[in-house]
Scaffold this active site. Structure first.
Site, PDB file in Angstrom:
ATOM      1  N   GLU A 113       5.917 -15.100 -12.307  1.00  0.00           N
ATOM      2  CA  GLU A 113       5.297 -13.937 -11.690  1.00  0.00           C
ATOM      3  C   GLU A 113       4.661 -12.988 -12.699  1.00  0.00           C
ATOM      4  O   GLU A 113       3.721 -12.268 -12.358  1.00  0.00           O
ATOM      5  CB  GLU A 113       6.289 -13.192 -10.789  1.00  0.00           C
ATOM      6  CG  GLU A 113       7.438 -12.505 -11.469  1.00  0.00           C
ATOM      7  CD  GLU A 113       8.401 -11.868 -10.467  1.00  0.00           C
ATOM      8  OE1 GLU A 113       7.989 -11.580  -9.324  1.00  0.00           O
ATOM      9  OE2 GLU A 113       9.573 -11.658 -10.815  1.00  0.00           O
ATOM     10  N   ASN A 119      -1.075   1.534   5.968  1.00  0.00           N
ATOM     11  CA  ASN A 119      -0.261   0.508   5.321  1.00  0.00           C
ATOM     12  C   ASN A 119       0.171  -0.476   6.400  1.00  0.00           C
ATOM     13  O   ASN A 119       0.708  -0.067   7.433  1.00  0.00           O
ATOM     14  CB  ASN A 119       0.972   1.139   4.661  1.00  0.00           C
ATOM     15  CG  ASN A 119       1.849   0.113   3.970  1.00  0.00           C
ATOM     16  OD1 ASN A 119       1.442  -1.019   3.764  1.00  0.00           O
ATOM     17  ND2 ASN A 119       3.069   0.514   3.631  1.00  0.00           N
ATOM     18  N   GLY A 120      -0.048  -1.767   6.185  1.00  0.00           N
ATOM     19  CA  GLY A 120       0.358  -2.762   7.163  1.00  0.00           C
ATOM     20  C   GLY A 120      -0.794  -3.655   7.561  1.00  0.00           C
ATOM     21  O   GLY A 120      -1.805  -3.748   6.871  1.00  0.00           O
ATOM     22  N   LYS A 176      10.836 -15.201 -12.589  1.00  0.00           N
ATOM     23  CA  LYS A 176      10.430 -14.166 -13.530  1.00  0.00           C
ATOM     24  C   LYS A 176       9.272 -14.650 -14.401  1.00  0.00           C
ATOM     25  O   LYS A 176       8.305 -13.925 -14.631  1.00  0.00           O
ATOM     26  CB  LYS A 176      11.603 -13.772 -14.430  1.00  0.00           C
ATOM     27  CG  LYS A 176      12.607 -12.870 -13.796  1.00  0.00           C
ATOM     28  CD  LYS A 176      12.045 -11.466 -13.583  1.00  0.00           C
ATOM     29  CE  LYS A 176      12.784 -10.764 -12.471  1.00  0.00           C
ATOM     30  NZ  LYS A 176      12.478 -11.284 -11.133  1.00  0.00           N
ATOM     31  N   CYS A 217       0.817  -1.210   0.000  1.00  0.00           N
ATOM     32  CA  CYS A 217       0.000   0.000   0.000  1.00  0.00           C
ATOM     33  C   CYS A 217       0.853   1.264   0.000  1.00  0.00           C
ATOM     34  O   CYS A 217       1.939   1.299   0.563  1.00  0.00           O
ATOM     35  CB  CYS A 217      -0.901   0.019   1.231  1.00  0.00           C
ATOM     36  SG  CYS A 217      -1.801  -1.498   1.528  1.00  0.00           S
ATOM     37  N   GLU A 264      15.897 -17.922 -10.523  1.00  0.00           N
ATOM     38  CA  GLU A 264      15.461 -16.562 -10.834  1.00  0.00           C
ATOM     39  C   GLU A 264      14.690 -16.520 -12.148  1.00  0.00           C
ATOM     40  O   GLU A 264      13.676 -15.826 -12.273  1.00  0.00           O
ATOM     41  CB  GLU A 264      16.679 -15.632 -10.881  1.00  0.00           C
ATOM     42  CG  GLU A 264      16.451 -14.265 -11.515  1.00  0.00           C
ATOM     43  CD  GLU A 264      15.429 -13.398 -10.803  1.00  0.00           C
ATOM     44  OE1 GLU A 264      15.102 -12.327 -11.351  1.00  0.00           O
ATOM     45  OE2 GLU A 264      14.939 -13.774  -9.707  1.00  0.00           O
ATOM     46  N   TRP A 274      -3.331  -2.558  -1.268  1.00  0.00           N
ATOM     47  CA  TRP A 274      -3.096  -3.938  -1.670  1.00  0.00           C
ATOM     48  C   TRP A 274      -3.801  -4.797  -0.641  1.00  0.00           C
ATOM     49  O   TRP A 274      -3.444  -4.819   0.528  1.00  0.00           O
ATOM     50  CB  TRP A 274      -1.595  -4.230  -1.696  1.00  0.00           C
ATOM     51  CG  TRP A 274      -1.223  -5.534  -2.339  1.00  0.00           C
ATOM     52  CD1 TRP A 274      -1.151  -5.803  -3.673  1.00  0.00           C
ATOM     53  CD2 TRP A 274      -0.851  -6.748  -1.671  1.00  0.00           C
ATOM     54  NE1 TRP A 274      -0.760  -7.106  -3.890  1.00  0.00           N
ATOM     55  CE2 TRP A 274      -0.564  -7.715  -2.670  1.00  0.00           C
ATOM     56  CE3 TRP A 274      -0.734  -7.124  -0.337  1.00  0.00           C
ATOM     57  CZ2 TRP A 274      -0.174  -9.006  -2.367  1.00  0.00           C
ATOM     58  CZ3 TRP A 274      -0.345  -8.420  -0.033  1.00  0.00           C
ATOM     59  CH2 TRP A 274      -0.067  -9.345  -1.045  1.00  0.00           C
ATOM     60  N   LYS A 306       5.365  -4.378  -5.279  1.00  0.00           N
ATOM     61  CA  LYS A 306       6.780  -4.085  -5.452  1.00  0.00           C
ATOM     62  C   LYS A 306       7.535  -4.120  -4.136  1.00  0.00           C
ATOM     63  O   LYS A 306       8.629  -4.657  -4.037  1.00  0.00           O
ATOM     64  CB  LYS A 306       6.948  -2.701  -6.107  1.00  0.00           C
ATOM     65  CG  LYS A 306       8.393  -2.332  -6.419  1.00  0.00           C
ATOM     66  CD  LYS A 306       8.993  -3.247  -7.462  1.00  0.00           C
ATOM     67  CE  LYS A 306      10.399  -2.843  -7.849  1.00  0.00           C
ATOM     68  NZ  LYS A 306      11.024  -3.829  -8.732  1.00  0.00           N
ATOM     69  N   ARG A 339       4.439   0.174  -6.277  1.00  0.00           N
ATOM     70  CA  ARG A 339       4.402  -0.640  -5.061  1.00  0.00           C
ATOM     71  C   ARG A 339       3.388  -1.778  -5.172  1.00  0.00           C
ATOM     72  O   ARG A 339       3.443  -2.741  -4.403  1.00  0.00           O
ATOM     73  CB  ARG A 339       4.048   0.243  -3.854  1.00  0.00           C
ATOM     74  CG  ARG A 339       5.086   1.315  -3.563  1.00  0.00           C
ATOM     75  CD  ARG A 339       4.589   2.298  -2.525  1.00  0.00           C
ATOM     76  NE  ARG A 339       4.551   1.715  -1.195  1.00  0.00           N
ATOM     77  CZ  ARG A 339       5.539   1.795  -0.314  1.00  0.00           C
ATOM     78  NH1 ARG A 339       6.662   2.402  -0.641  1.00  0.00           N
ATOM     79  NH2 ARG A 339       5.422   1.262   0.887  1.00  0.00           N
ATOM     80  N   HIS A 347      16.170 -36.972  -9.494  1.00  0.00           N
ATOM     81  CA  HIS A 347      15.679 -37.292  -8.156  1.00  0.00           C
ATOM     82  C   HIS A 347      14.203 -36.908  -7.993  1.00  0.00           C
ATOM     83  O   HIS A 347      13.729 -36.787  -6.870  1.00  0.00           O
ATOM     84  CB  HIS A 347      16.537 -36.611  -7.088  1.00  0.00           C
ATOM     85  CG  HIS A 347      17.933 -37.144  -7.016  1.00  0.00           C
ATOM     86  ND1 HIS A 347      18.250 -38.331  -6.401  1.00  0.00           N
ATOM     87  CD2 HIS A 347      19.094 -36.663  -7.531  1.00  0.00           C
ATOM     88  CE1 HIS A 347      19.547 -38.550  -6.514  1.00  0.00           C
ATOM     89  NE2 HIS A 347      20.082 -37.558  -7.195  1.00  0.00           N
TER      90      HIS A 347
END
Length: 607
Positions: free
Chosen positions: A486, A98-99, A483, A2, A479, A74, A602, A27, A502
């Site tokens: 997401e 925010n939180g 990418k 947020c 990574e 968010w 973000k 964000r 395995h």
């Protein structure tokens, strides 16, 4: 996560608040809203979805008033609807938050018993009614706010506006960042300096537990106990211009193509190219005396730390661990005397990483950080800070920040090797010369952009994609998988190539592309052997390697991506780029929201 903005200005504030909220879009959010004071009453405009939706609401129903608060939400508690969008308000109080307020259920039951009526499913609304309750008991705005803040458990940044006190905003910070901007008879509040940059460069960062009474004339700051405190005024270097995409369709594409420039800037800050040596300011610690290096990060930054672990162990023979921040505190890691704890974060506000930092500080470790925002909480709480110089990264999927983090880690590992006597002066010069070649070599990779788009049309048809690599290429495989999933929403996993047999090899058939990261290093022959096992079972391999590796692997790979030759030790800096471009173009083919993928933020400022 947020974003919060607020202001006490000289003119109608809502257009300015909307512009500041646009600067916080990076964000991540799923609804937005603004509240102002109009003739002693609180007026709100809110909307789910993008800020453009809120902009249309404001054009249809303009919002007057020079005192205003705004928010991009968010969702945590409650769906992303207009009802649940901030600001939340009673007749007397409006709040943005925010939180997460962890004890909201108990507070909600208490307030309902007192006759308060709740309209939303959110945790934030308890803050509105709690402050309102204290006001009705006869407390002043400052007293009511402080009494409420003391009862809230969890993590929060809060801004409170009062209907009957038009020149006062309250701000509080516990676990989430909040900054006060100083203007000329105007005052501002924001989640970060980037939001405030169009208005002022003079910023005060609230510290943990701080709360403040803000008026047009200034701010009074108090600690958690209510004692007046003084916090340093900072002149922020964040630019006022709103970042744009330039000639690119998305911020992510722009940021991928900025990598040669920003890596060069970062390396110039850490090496002397004339002498071929690492050039650092006073560190505050001695690598030669460090007993153990503990690196902690989240997401993409964790994969940078995982690569850094190889470098520190190989170049400096320094015992090193790389941990995921959200797990680190809960495994009771051994933190020896003379230990160094290094925290890697793009935003410098990641809640799990910040909590791990404080845990290590309590454990007597020297605290250092690699961050892209020098004014961030992680930077301010570190004894030693290594900026990445990547510039603002707007796309949620980190690209240029990752390669700049790698650049800093490489320079630090070389410095550690010299300090510990495991690298000669000639070794240092040779490694520096290699690093300085990276920006040019990445430029050559970017010239093949159309090739990645062609491969992406095939990858976009897949339901599952596997990445594999060995050694330094293993974190790049992880990574690359991150990418892809997401931003394209394709299920993807990264594996150590030797682990395929395995378990993961059971997934292989002709519908599953396998992206193999295999520079011609000491692991190459083993990786090619694993690749052959995959192809024998019908897997379609995309091989990412240098010319020597591609020639040695033969023509059996489904598709091949050639990467310029480089010392394999630093190959991750180059191999990261094809992984980014494949993910980007696949997302474009699938039509997803590349810069703001669903459910992601973000800066993750709650645990």
């Amino acid at each position: 996560m947020c974003g919060i903005v607020g202001m006490i200005g000289k003119e109608d504030a809502s257009p300015l608040i909307l512009e500041a909220l646009r600067r916080l879009e990076y964000r991540g959010y799923d609804s937005a809203g603004i509240a102002t004071l109009v003739d002693g009453r609180i007026e709100r405009r809110r909307s789910p979805g993008k800020l453009s939706n809120l902009g249309r609401v404001l054009s249809e129903r303009p919002l007057l008033g020079r005192v205003s608060i705004g928010h991009t939400r968010w969702a945590t508690h409650g769906a992303p609807t207009e009802t649940n969008a901030h600001p939340h308000a009673s007749d007397e109080v409006a709040v943005v938050h925010n939180g997460i307020i962890e004890n909201f259920r108990e507070l909600r039951e208490e307030l309902i018993a007192k006759g308060h009526r709740f309209d939303t499913q959110t945790d934030t609304e308890v803050a509105v009614h709690l402050v309102t309750d204290y006001l009705r008991a006869g407390l002043s705005p400052a007293e009511a706010g402080h009494a409420a803040f003391k009862r809230l458990e969890g993590a929060y940044a809060l801004v409170v506006m009062f209907a009957k006190h038009p020149d006062t905003l309250l701000a509080a910070r516990k676990g989430s960042p909040l900054a006060i901007g100083i203007g000329e008879d105007e005052m501002y509040l924001g989640s970060d300096a980037f939001a405030l940059a169009p208005f002022t460069s003079r910023v005060i960062y609230l510290e943990e537990g701080d709360w403040a009474v803000v008026t047009a004339k200034g701010a009074e700051i108090f600690d958690a106990a209510g004692n007046p405190v003084t916090r340093d005024l900072k002149i922020t270097s964040v630019g006022a211009s709103l970042i744009d995409k330039g000639e690119h369709r998305h911020f992510m594409k722009k940021e991928i193509f900025e990598q040669p420039e920003v890596i060069a800037h970062t390396l110039n800050a850490y090496v002397n190219p004339v002498e071929g040596a690492v050039a650092l300011p006073e560190l505050g610690f001695d690598f030669a005396a460090v007993s153990k290096l503990t690196m902690v990060a989240c997401g993409t930054a964790y994969y940078a730390a995982a690569i850094g672990r190889y470098w520190f162990e190989r170049l400096a023979r320094l015992s090193c661990e790389a941990d995921i921040a959200s797990e680190f505190r809960y495994r009771d890691a051994v933190l020896p005397e003379k230990g160094l704890a290094l925290f890697v974060s793009q935003s410098g506000e990641t809640a799990d990483t910040l909590a791990a930092l404080r845990h290590c500080k309590e454990g007597g470790q020297h605290i250092a950080s690699i961050v892209n925002v020098p004014e961030s909480s992680i930077a301010r709480e570190s004894a030693t800070v290594f900026p990445t110089h990547a510039g603002p990264e707007i796309g949620v999927a980190s690209t240029k920040a990752f390669t700049c983090q790698l650049s800093v880690l490489a320079a630090l590992a070389i410095r550690a090797g010299r300090a510990r006597g495991t690298l000669t002066r000639e070794d240092e010069r040779r490694h520096i010369e290699t690093l300085l070649e990276v920006p040019r070599l990445i430029n050559t990779l970017l010239e093949d952009d159309e090739k990645y788009a062609a491969i992406a049309h095939e990858l976009a048809k897949a339901r599952d994609v596997l990445f594999m690599g060995r050694g330094l290429s293993y974190p790049i495989a992880m990574e690359g998988a991150l990418k892809l999933k997401e931003i394209s929403y394709i299920h993807a996993e990264g594996y150590a190539a030797g682990e395929m047999k395995h378990g993961p090899i059971a997934l292989i058939d002709e519908t599953v592309p396998i992206i193999v990261v295999a520079p011609s290093d000491a692991f190459f022959e083993k990786t090619v052997s694993n690749m052959q096992e995959v192809m024998t079972r019908g897997g379609r391999v995309v091989l990412i390697s240098d010319r020597k590796g591609i020639d040695a692997a033969g023509d059996e790979a489904w598709m091949r991506i050639e990467v310029p030759a480089i010392d394999p030790l630093f190959a991750p800096l180059l191999h990261a780029v094809p992984a980014q471009l494949l993910a980007y173009h696949t997302a474009v083919v699938k039509g997803t929201d590349v810069d703001q993928p669903r459910n992601l933020a973000k800066s993750v400022t709650v645990e």
